[in-house]
Motif scaffolding. Structure first.
Motif, PDB file in Angstrom:
ATOM      1  N   GLY A 165       0.845  -1.181   0.000  1.00 43.98           N
ATOM      2  CA  GLY A 165       0.000   0.000   0.000  1.00 43.98           C
ATOM      3  C   GLY A 165       0.886   1.238   0.000  1.00 43.98           C
ATOM      4  O   GLY A 165       1.953   1.247  -0.615  1.00 43.98           O
ATOM      5  N   ALA A 166       0.499   2.265   0.722  1.00 46.61           N
ATOM      6  CA  ALA A 166       1.274   3.506   0.763  1.00 46.61           C
ATOM      7  C   ALA A 166       2.565   3.308   1.551  1.00 46.61           C
ATOM      8  O   ALA A 166       2.594   2.592   2.554  1.00 46.61           O
ATOM      9  CB  ALA A 166       0.448   4.617   1.403  1.00 46.61           C
ATOM     10  N   TYR A 167       3.650   3.955   1.095  1.00 44.13           N
ATOM     11  CA  TYR A 167       4.942   3.858   1.774  1.00 44.13           C
ATOM     12  C   TYR A 167       4.895   4.596   3.113  1.00 44.13           C
ATOM     13  O   TYR A 167       5.368   4.096   4.127  1.00 44.13           O
ATOM     14  CB  TYR A 167       6.049   4.442   0.895  1.00 44.13           C
ATOM     15  N   TYR A 168       4.333   5.798   3.103  1.00 42.46           N
ATOM     16  CA  TYR A 168       4.188   6.573   4.339  1.00 42.46           C
ATOM     17  C   TYR A 168       2.776   6.409   4.886  1.00 42.46           C
ATOM     18  O   TYR A 168       1.798   6.436   4.125  1.00 42.46           O
ATOM     19  CB  TYR A 168       4.479   8.057   4.101  1.00 42.46           C
ATOM     20  N   SER A 169       2.679   6.278   6.195  1.00 37.74           N
ATOM     21  CA  SER A 169       1.361   6.131   6.820  1.00 37.74           C
ATOM     22  C   SER A 169       0.504   7.373   6.611  1.00 37.74           C
ATOM     23  O   SER A 169      -0.728   7.314   6.678  1.00 37.74           O
ATOM     24  CB  SER A 169       1.525   5.862   8.319  1.00 37.74           C
ATOM     25  N   THR A 170       1.162   8.511   6.331  1.00 32.84           N
ATOM     26  CA  THR A 170       0.432   9.759   6.095  1.00 32.84           C
ATOM     27  C   THR A 170      -0.178   9.812   4.700  1.00 32.84           C
ATOM     28  O   THR A 170      -0.944  10.712   4.393  1.00 32.84           O
ATOM     29  CB  THR A 170       1.372  10.964   6.277  1.00 32.84           C
TER      30      THR A 170
END
Length: 355
Positions: A165-170
């Protein structure tokens, strides 16, 4: 052309929840391996069940960091097909890295063939959920058992894959960046332009420091004068100042990112001025105080585009665009991801279908 044999696993894994993949947590059922030695060159290309490697404790990769790696993704398009994004550029970059690291390289066409083969074999692992993809990690390791310092006579090229999924949790929300003014990431003549593990291992101490201060990543300055901005952790970095977009030149200390290259080409295509001249961090902070620092963002295969909302340098803090994603940053993100996931037409010929 590679002759690749295949062996399908008899114990397939359960697929992970696509709504909670994380990054680099799950691995597909299979991996690709190609052996190399001085006598035969590259040989015995094979796809086998994902499994631990058996290496001699004296293998040179363990003792002298003789390795390199790449990173790219496979994307599920709206019609269910799968495509890659500029894999030839990753292949060429690995050749450049391996030359510097005294490692053998696969030709571009063999690298791309190997990537397509493992993705096709494990195509059921390419996720369908919005914003997900299959991260592909090719790497080369020196396998000869020898404790003398010299080049290795044997190697392995391996590809493992991970649904992500996304690399950064943000996600696409702006991140906070700490500007490193104590440690050095790269110096002229070194390995800063390569994708080798040693670069990343040496960078972790600053990332730990940044996290302790409440920042997600580190922006590195040049290793000679500690004056000019270079790259951010696992990303290249861009600064939009008074209408012009600046990014550090790739002259030996900065990784020539494929996403970086693509952003520059898009910006120029849109008529937005781009400068690859060296940019002092002092000019960035002054632009912030003068109200001219309009946008800052990082680029990379893993994160794609990551907007920056705050920079901290020597106690001085720059707040960017009220902590919101900027117009150019958003346009780049939408355009790149649209092309990668097949939602926008690929007018520049960047995508490659996986058979």
């Amino acid at each position: 052309m590679l002759q690749i044999t295949t062996q399908r696993t008899t114990t397939p894994k359960a697929k992970p929840d696509e709504s909670n993949l994380g990054f680099g947590v799950h691995y597909t059922d299979h991996m690709l391996i190609i052996d190399h030695d001085e006598e035969q060159g590259w040989h015995d290309a094979r796809i086998v069940p994902y499994q631990p490697l058996e290496l001699d404790p004296a293998a040179m990769v363990f003792h002298y960091a003789m390795e390199s790696f790449e990173g790219l993704k496979a994307y599920r398009t709206p019609d269910g097909s799968i495509q890659l994004f500029r894999p030839d550029k990753n292949a060429q970059r690995m050749i450049n890295t391996n030359h510097r690291m005294c490692l053998p390289s696969l030709p571009v066409e063999d690298f791309v063939q190997a990537v397509k083969a493992i993705v096709s074999f494990d195509q059921d692992w390419v996720p369908h959920a919005e914003g997900t993809s299959l991260y592909i990690r090719p790497f080369v390791i020196a396998t000869e058992p020898h404790l003398g310092v010299r080049t290795s006579r044997t190697h392995k090229f391996i590809i493992v894959c991970s649904p992500v999924g996304a690399y950064y949790s943000t996600g696409i929300n702006p991140v906070k960046i700490f500007v490193e003014d104590e440690y050095t990431r790269a110096c002229p003549g070194g390995t800063g332009f390569t994708k080798c593990g040693g670069n990343y291992a040496a960078s972790l101490i600053s990332q730990v420091k940044a996290h302790e201060l409440g920042y997600e990543q580190t922006l590195w300055l040049d290793g000679v004068e500690h004056k000019y901005v270079e790259e951010v952790g696992s990303m290249n970095c861009f600064f939009k100042i008074d209408g012009t977009v600046y990014t550090a030149p790739t002259v030996g200390t900065v990784l020539p990112g494929v996403t970086r290259m693509s952003c520059i080409e898009l910006l120029k295509h849109w008529g937005i001025p781009v400068s690859e001249e060296r940019l002092p961090i002092a000019d960035v902070m002054k632009a912030s105080h003068d109200g001219k620092l309009e946008e800052v963002f990082g680029t990379g295969t893993a994160a794609v585009i990551s907007p920056v909302g705050e920079l901290r340098y020597e106690g001085d803090v720059a707040h960017i665009n009220n902590g919101e994603i900027g117009e150019v940053t958003h346009k780049l993100y939408n355009t790149l991801t649209g092309i990668q996931w097949g939602k926008l037409p690929d007018e520049l010929g960047w995508t490659v279908k996986v058979d």
